[in-house]
Design an enzyme around this catalytic site. Structure first.
Site, PDB file in Angstrom:
ATOM      1  N   LYS A  95       0.677  -1.306   0.109  1.00 44.98           N
ATOM      2  CA  LYS A  95       0.079   0.182  -0.028  1.00 44.98           C
ATOM      3  C   LYS A  95       0.912   1.233   0.269  1.00 44.98           C
ATOM      4  O   LYS A  95       0.645   2.173  -0.863  1.00 44.98           O
ATOM      5  CB  LYS A  95      -0.973  -0.101   1.204  1.00 44.98           C
ATOM      6  CG  LYS A  95      -1.988  -1.309   1.182  1.00 44.98           C
ATOM      7  CD  LYS A  95      -2.909  -0.900   2.445  1.00 44.98           C
ATOM      8  CE  LYS A  95      -2.104  -1.357   3.642  1.00 44.98           C
ATOM      9  NZ  LYS A  95      -1.292  -2.500   4.008  1.00 44.98           N
ATOM     10  N   ASP A 149      -1.649   8.042   3.468  1.00 45.91           N
ATOM     11  CA  ASP A 149      -1.034   6.577   3.775  1.00 45.91           C
ATOM     12  C   ASP A 149      -1.614   6.353   5.297  1.00 45.91           C
ATOM     13  O   ASP A 149      -2.015   7.302   6.156  1.00 45.91           O
ATOM     14  CB  ASP A 149       0.290   6.666   3.949  1.00 45.91           C
ATOM     15  CG  ASP A 149       0.771   5.147   3.712  1.00 45.91           C
ATOM     16  OD1 ASP A 149       0.291   4.328   3.390  1.00 45.91           O
ATOM     17  OD2 ASP A 149       2.114   4.960   4.335  1.00 45.91           O
ATOM     18  N   GLU A 150      -1.710   4.925   5.640  1.00 44.23           N
ATOM     19  CA  GLU A 150      -2.221   4.585   6.857  1.00 44.23           C
ATOM     20  C   GLU A 150      -3.711   5.410   7.288  1.00 44.23           C
ATOM     21  O   GLU A 150      -3.885   5.495   8.508  1.00 44.23           O
ATOM     22  CB  GLU A 150      -1.303   5.066   8.134  1.00 44.23           C
ATOM     23  CG  GLU A 150       0.177   4.356   7.803  1.00 44.23           C
ATOM     24  CD  GLU A 150       0.242   2.912   7.785  1.00 44.23           C
ATOM     25  OE1 GLU A 150      -0.483   2.150   8.399  1.00 44.23           O
ATOM     26  OE2 GLU A 150       1.046   2.496   7.630  1.00 44.23           O
ATOM     27  N   ALA A 151      -4.539   5.231   6.303  1.00 40.99           N
ATOM     28  CA  ALA A 151      -5.946   6.050   6.350  1.00 40.99           C
ATOM     29  C   ALA A 151      -6.826   5.366   7.206  1.00 40.99           C
ATOM     30  O   ALA A 151      -7.696   5.806   7.643  1.00 40.99           O
ATOM     31  CB  ALA A 151      -6.463   5.822   5.076  1.00 40.99           C
ATOM     32  N   GLN A 152      -6.348   4.105   7.760  1.00 39.55           N
ATOM     33  CA  GLN A 152      -7.271   3.412   8.838  1.00 39.55           C
ATOM     34  C   GLN A 152      -7.301   3.943  10.333  1.00 39.55           C
ATOM     35  O   GLN A 152      -8.357   4.046  10.995  1.00 39.55           O
ATOM     36  CB  GLN A 152      -6.986   1.852   9.279  1.00 39.55           C
ATOM     37  CG  GLN A 152      -5.434   1.703   9.760  1.00 39.55           C
ATOM     38  CD  GLN A 152      -4.142   1.566   8.879  1.00 39.55           C
ATOM     39  OE1 GLN A 152      -4.281   1.852   7.735  1.00 39.55           O
ATOM     40  NE2 GLN A 152      -3.167   1.248   9.389  1.00 39.55           N
ATOM     41  N   CYS A 176      -1.265 -15.396   1.151  1.00 38.26           N
ATOM     42  CA  CYS A 176      -1.222 -16.033   2.542  1.00 38.26           C
ATOM     43  C   CYS A 176       0.124 -16.932   2.232  1.00 38.26           C
ATOM     44  O   CYS A 176       0.407 -17.222   1.091  1.00 38.26           O
ATOM     45  CB  CYS A 176      -2.475 -16.904   2.722  1.00 38.26           C
ATOM     46  SG  CYS A 176      -2.137 -17.674   4.626  1.00 38.26           S
ATOM     47  N   CYS A 198      -0.139 -19.980   2.203  1.00 38.14           N
ATOM     48  CA  CYS A 198      -0.617 -21.276   1.693  1.00 38.14           C
ATOM     49  C   CYS A 198      -0.908 -20.792   0.158  1.00 38.14           C
ATOM     50  O   CYS A 198      -1.141 -21.922  -0.643  1.00 38.14           O
ATOM     51  CB  CYS A 198      -1.704 -21.760   2.489  1.00 38.14           C
ATOM     52  SG  CYS A 198      -3.348 -20.483   2.037  1.00 38.14           S
ATOM     53  N   HIS A 226      -6.616 -19.376   7.689  1.00 39.93           N
ATOM     54  CA  HIS A 226      -5.595 -19.608   8.534  1.00 39.93           C
ATOM     55  C   HIS A 226      -5.325 -18.472   9.540  1.00 39.93           C
ATOM     56  O   HIS A 226      -4.925 -18.830  10.810  1.00 39.93           O
ATOM     57  CB  HIS A 226      -4.246 -19.234   7.763  1.00 39.93           C
ATOM     58  CG  HIS A 226      -3.951 -20.845   6.901  1.00 39.93           C
ATOM     59  ND1 HIS A 226      -3.612 -20.883   5.833  1.00 39.93           N
ATOM     60  CD2 HIS A 226      -3.998 -22.061   7.464  1.00 39.93           C
ATOM     61  CE1 HIS A 226      -3.463 -22.152   5.312  1.00 39.93           C
ATOM     62  NE2 HIS A 226      -3.868 -22.870   6.335  1.00 39.93           N
TER      63      HIS A 226
END
Length: 183
Positions: free
Chosen positions: A15, A79-82, A137, A139, A176
């Site tokens: 991101k 950035d880091e919009a959360q 992931c 896997c 997972h």
């Protein structure tokens, strides 16, 4: 007409690297893009965004938006919009709708427990365009979950916000993540 974009992905989906590349593309075309991040993110330095790939860019803080002449920019990148608050997302909506400046936000959709962050919640509700940045992931399945790890184990309890990188988080597929299985 400007738009509000939310580009989300799990940890390690590039991101920040994407955000830095978008800023560079604007600059390469002789345009100005303002890079922002919330002030609580100090992992790469106080006024720096940095990707795991080594890309870095100078930035300002979202909390300084009222002091910045945003109309002087061709684009705003967050950035880091959360980590944004509802009020900060509302300010970004205003910049798009009333000032006609596009805003591109990058961040996580959900935390290590699978809960939406406040900023992500309001970006999901109000963004004109929502795009997933994919990663995988261990896997090989699509990773959609951010697992917090400690002592080699997936942790499901704790504060929502704990800054960290590869030492603290890993992207996992939902299966997972749910069973806590690391490679």
């Amino acid at each position: 007409m400007a738009k509000l974009y939310f580009r989300y992905g799990a940890m390690g989906s590039s991101k920040t690297a994407n955000a830095i590349m978008v800023q560079y593309n604007y600059m390469e075309r002789g345009q100005k893009a303002l890079m922002l991040k919330p002030c609580l993110d100090t992992r790469d330095g106080e006024r720096i965004v940095g990707s795991r790939s080594g890309l870095k860019a100078d930035c300002n803080f979202v909390e300084e938006l009222d002091e910045i002449s945003v109309q002087d920019y061709d684009c705003i990148i967050v950035d880091e919009a959360q980590f944004l608050t509802k009020e900060q997302v509302e300010k970004l909506v205003y910049i798009v709708d009333e000032m006609n400046v596009p805003v591109i936000c990058y961040g996580l959709r959900a935390d290590f427990q699978g809960n939406l962050f406040e900023g992500s919640k309001w970006l999901m509700a109000w963004a004109d365009t929502i795009e997933e940045i994919k990663t995988v992931c261990w896997c090989g399945r699509k990773a959609t979950c951010n697992a917090r790890i400690s002592n080699g184990r997936v942790v499901k309890m704790g504060e929502q916000i704990m800054l960290g990188g590869n030492e603290s988080y890993v992207a996992l597929c939902r299966r997972h993540w749910a069973n806590g299985k690391l490679n």
